[in-house]
Design an enzyme around this catalytic site. Structure first.
Site, PDB file in Angstrom:
ATOM      1  N   ASP A  35       0.805  -1.228   0.000  1.00 19.32           N
ATOM      2  CA  ASP A  35       0.000   0.000   0.000  1.00 19.32           C
ATOM      3  C   ASP A  35       0.830   1.265   0.000  1.00 19.32           C
ATOM      4  O   ASP A  35       0.424   2.276  -0.566  1.00 19.32           O
ATOM      5  CB  ASP A  35      -0.950   0.017   1.200  1.00 19.32           C
ATOM      6  CG  ASP A  35      -0.207   0.213   2.519  1.00 19.32           C
ATOM      7  OD1 ASP A  35       0.722  -0.569   2.805  1.00 19.32           O
ATOM      8  OD2 ASP A  35      -0.563   1.148   3.273  1.00 19.32           O
ATOM      9  N   ASP A  71       5.463   0.324   3.455  1.00 24.31           N
ATOM     10  CA  ASP A  71       5.650  -0.908   4.217  1.00 24.31           C
ATOM     11  C   ASP A  71       5.478  -2.111   3.307  1.00 24.31           C
ATOM     12  O   ASP A  71       5.409  -1.982   2.098  1.00 24.31           O
ATOM     13  CB  ASP A  71       4.683  -0.949   5.403  1.00 24.31           C
ATOM     14  CG  ASP A  71       3.242  -0.653   4.978  1.00 24.31           C
ATOM     15  OD1 ASP A  71       2.884  -1.026   3.850  1.00 24.31           O
ATOM     16  OD2 ASP A  71       2.491  -0.056   5.776  1.00 24.31           O
ATOM     17  N   TYR A  88      -6.224   0.853   8.690  1.00 29.64           N
ATOM     18  CA  TYR A  88      -7.277   1.207   7.733  1.00 29.64           C
ATOM     19  C   TYR A  88      -8.639   0.861   8.310  1.00 29.64           C
ATOM     20  O   TYR A  88      -9.351  -0.006   7.802  1.00 29.64           O
ATOM     21  CB  TYR A  88      -7.038   0.498   6.394  1.00 29.64           C
ATOM     22  CG  TYR A  88      -5.825   1.018   5.656  1.00 29.64           C
ATOM     23  CD1 TYR A  88      -5.873   2.234   4.979  1.00 29.64           C
ATOM     24  CD2 TYR A  88      -4.629   0.313   5.653  1.00 29.64           C
ATOM     25  CE1 TYR A  88      -4.759   2.734   4.316  1.00 29.64           C
ATOM     26  CE2 TYR A  88      -3.513   0.797   4.990  1.00 29.64           C
ATOM     27  CZ  TYR A  88      -3.589   2.007   4.324  1.00 29.64           C
ATOM     28  OH  TYR A  88      -2.486   2.503   3.666  1.00 29.64           O
ATOM     29  N   GLU A 103       5.722   9.829   3.310  1.00 32.03           N
ATOM     30  CA  GLU A 103       5.308   8.520   2.816  1.00 32.03           C
ATOM     31  C   GLU A 103       4.363   8.692   1.641  1.00 32.03           C
ATOM     32  O   GLU A 103       3.465   9.527   1.659  1.00 32.03           O
ATOM     33  CB  GLU A 103       4.626   7.707   3.918  1.00 32.03           C
ATOM     34  CG  GLU A 103       4.375   6.263   3.518  1.00 32.03           C
ATOM     35  CD  GLU A 103       3.952   5.385   4.688  1.00 32.03           C
ATOM     36  OE1 GLU A 103       4.091   4.150   4.585  1.00 32.03           O
ATOM     37  OE2 GLU A 103       3.480   5.929   5.705  1.00 32.03           O
TER      38      GLU A 103
END
Length: 635
Positions: free
Chosen positions: A88, A91, A240, A487
């Site tokens: 995603d 990571d 999430y 990120e």
């Protein structure tokens, strides 16, 4: 999967969309668009980024050469093949909900702006990116009522700083089924596969039919066995969580299934469940992996604008009113609920990865502007009348330009684009020497010791990644440990590739759902979408808000006011999950709890019956705050 840099898929995509190669003059226009930004180059990079996020066995045409195979045993412990898909962000976890939203938005981008992508030479790569995701979803859905929604877990993964090629963390797979439902996850995956089936309908009809069959099964599963997926896959909750619930995904899936099949059953579902699931009752300025209401509302408006609403025209007008609210809030014309902006002009929602909301909103603004223009209509804003399609597109362009470097820092927030861009992106694979350069094992904690804290730039260029971006004052710290800003995520880029394609194509809008006859006979569709309601009436809600100053006093040279706000349900149904929006608030609130999307009443008051009222109070030494209804469900 297409090989050799996507050449085969590019030809397939052209056949699929019936695209004729444009003249060299048009191609030159694509190469460098007006306004000083090379949207074609940015488009190419935005698609390239997805190759860095691939999990599984990489294809021969892999262009991000510093990546290698990873996750080749995913699913084995669970007796299922889950090799493939996308990581995603920075990571090494495969989270199903954001991955599915990513694929839905990539597919929508292709459907709206595939012609512009082809002119830029990128359609084949975009189609490959979609298929990399859908191939994984086919594997993750081995039975009609079973869907694997995560591989790995955020807790163990975040304790390590390793390349995906070296992973030693858990690769446990987690699933939903009738005993452990996840309507949001199944609904979003159904939407992704339905949208993708349209991408492959002409070029690969067998594959398109396979995707459509999976989509239909997943939608039925999601609707029959209702529940939030993060109550079943609890390891996803800290990363999430499904804050918006599953109503938006059920409507989203139905809308996409109607687009993909033309089956009126799905349009009936969209219309008949608008109140109960929130599609006609939520007015929000955020569109993301969690909250799909604005996307549903724009799709519903598109159906209406194209004259396909039939007996449901009245209900779809209510969806369109909410789509109008979304774009008006972005433009600053919604009254209460306008999106804040930084001093440099970027829409601002939150400190952590704010850019995700900027790219998703920019795509919706562009797509909606094109569908409004095709129908010779404008958005209706409650505070200032009409917003013309050109205004929507111009504002979307301003947000894209900000991301690409037209901002107070003159910094591009797309890695690899422009003269100045982030060098220390929070990304495990990019921040550690490539496995191909040095295959020496990097341990879980060793990565933190040797690579995470380095002051040097990342050794691998995460080309095309769109990072979280600056704060509310346009400030940005290019530090690897500043994950809120540095990120990048797949769902930042998926809608971005669509709006970049639109801008690269200049004045030519999208064609999703339009034939040449539709465009020529635009006057024939006016009977479905015209309305005599005033802009104010269009945004009326059966949830009434009354605000009064009930006390005043002076203290320390300031005059304070106590404001009492009464919320009344004027409908003949019970209102559930009522969310209140408040801006220009300087004081404390009593009687409400802060929630992800505004404020809610305390847990002991979960609903308002027909005719019932509830009140809350706030105190401030200022004029009244702006208070409005963000969303609710009527059952």
């Amino acid at each position: 999967m297409a090989r050799g840099g996507g050449r085969g898929a590019r030809g397939v995509g052209m056949a699929l969309l019936g695209i004729v190669v444009v003249a060299l003059a048009a191609a030159a226009h694509v190469a460098l668009a007006a306004g000083g930004h090379d949207y074609g180059k940015a488009l190419s990079k935005s698609i390239l980024y997805f190759e860095a996020q691939r999990s599984g066995r990489l294809p021969g045409g892999q262009r991000i050469a510093w990546r290698a195979n990873s996750g080749l045993l995913d699913g084995k412990a669970n007796g299922v093949d889950l090799v493939g898909g996308y990581y995603d962000a920075g990571d090494n976890v495969k989270f199903g909900l954001p991955m599915a939203f990513t694929v839905t938005m990539m597919a929508w981008s292709v459907l709206e702006y595939g012609e512009q992508m082809a002119a830029a030479g990128e359609l084949g790569h975009a189609v490959e990116a979609v298929k990399w995701g859908t191939d994984y979803f086919v594997k993750a859905h081995p039975e009609p009522n079973v869907l694997y929604g995560e591989v790995g877990d955020g807790d163990s993964d975040h304790n390590c700083w390793q390349r995906p090629e070296d992973m030693t963390t858990s690769r446990q797979a987690y699933r939903i089924d009738p005993q452990h439902p996840g309507s949001d996850l199944a609904g979003e995956t159904a939407a992704a596969m339905a949208a993708a089936s349209l991408v492959f309908r002409s070029s690969n009809p067998g594959y398109a039919n396979q995707l459509l069959q999976h989509s239909k099964q997943l939608f039925d599963f999601a609707d029959k066995y209702r529940g939030r997926y993060d109550n079943s896959i609890t390891v996803a909750r800290n990363y999430y969580a499904s804050y918006s619930g599953y109503g938006d995904e059920l409507l989203w899936a139905a809308a996409w299934l109607f687009q993909a099949t033309g089956d009126r059953r799905y349009l009936d579902y969209l219309a008949n469940n608008g109140d109960a699931l929130g599609g006609t009752t939520w007015s929000t300025s955020q569109f993301s992996w969690d909250i799909k209401y604005p996307g549903v509302q724009v799709l519903a408006a598109k159906i209406l604008l194209q004259g396909k609403a039939g007996a449901h025209a009245d209900v779809l007008r209510r969806y369109q009113q909410k789509a109008d609210f979304f774009v008006c809030s972005c433009l600053g014309k919604a009254g209460g609920g306008n999106v804040r902006r930084t001093p440099g002009g970027m829409m601002y929602h939150q400190s952590w990865n704010n850019v995700q909301y900027v790219t998703s909103a920019s795509f919706l603004l562009a797509a909606y502007s094109d569908h409004l223009a095709a129908a010779r209509q404008a958005a209706r804003c409650p505070s200032s009348g009409a917003a013309q399609p050109s205004e929507l597109l111009a504002f979307a362009k301003s947000q894209v330009d900000y991301i690409l470097g037209s901002n107070p820092r003159a910094t591009s927030y797309m890695v690899g684009y422009g003269a100045t861009y982030p060098q220390r992106v929070h990304h495990r694979a990019a921040s550690i020497v490539s496995f191909k350069t040095d295959p020496s094992f990097v341990s879980c904690r060793g990565g933190y010791g040797s690579w995470y804290g380095r002051r040097a730039s990342n050794p691998n260029l995460l080309d095309g990644a769109t990072v979280g971006g600056p704060d509310e004052n346009d400030n940005f710290a290019d530090e690897r440990n500043n994950f809120q800003q540095t990120e990048a995520t797949t769902y930042n880029n998926a809608p971005f590739m669509g709006v970049l394609a639109r801008l690269a194509g200049g004045g030519h809008g999208g064609r999703f759902g339009l034939s040449l006859a539709d465009e020529v006979d635009a006057t024939a569709i006016k009977s479905d979408n015209k309305t005599s309601l005033s802009p104010a009436a269009e945004h009326d809600s059966p949830i009434e808000i009354e605000q009064n100053a009930t006390a005043s006093w002076t203290q320390g040279g300031k005059t304070y006011h106590r404001y009492t706000v009464t919320v009344t349900n004027r409908s003949n149904k019970t209102a559930h999950e009522l969310h209140i929006g408040i801006s220009k608030l300087d004081g404390q609130v009593w009687g409400l709890d802060k929630a992800r999307y505004g404020y809610v009443f305390p847990s002991w008051r979960t609903s308002l019956a027909a005719g019932e009222s509830a009140a809350f109070v706030y105190v401030q030494a200022a004029p009244p705050a702006d208070v409005w209804v963000t969303g609710y469900k009527l059952v």
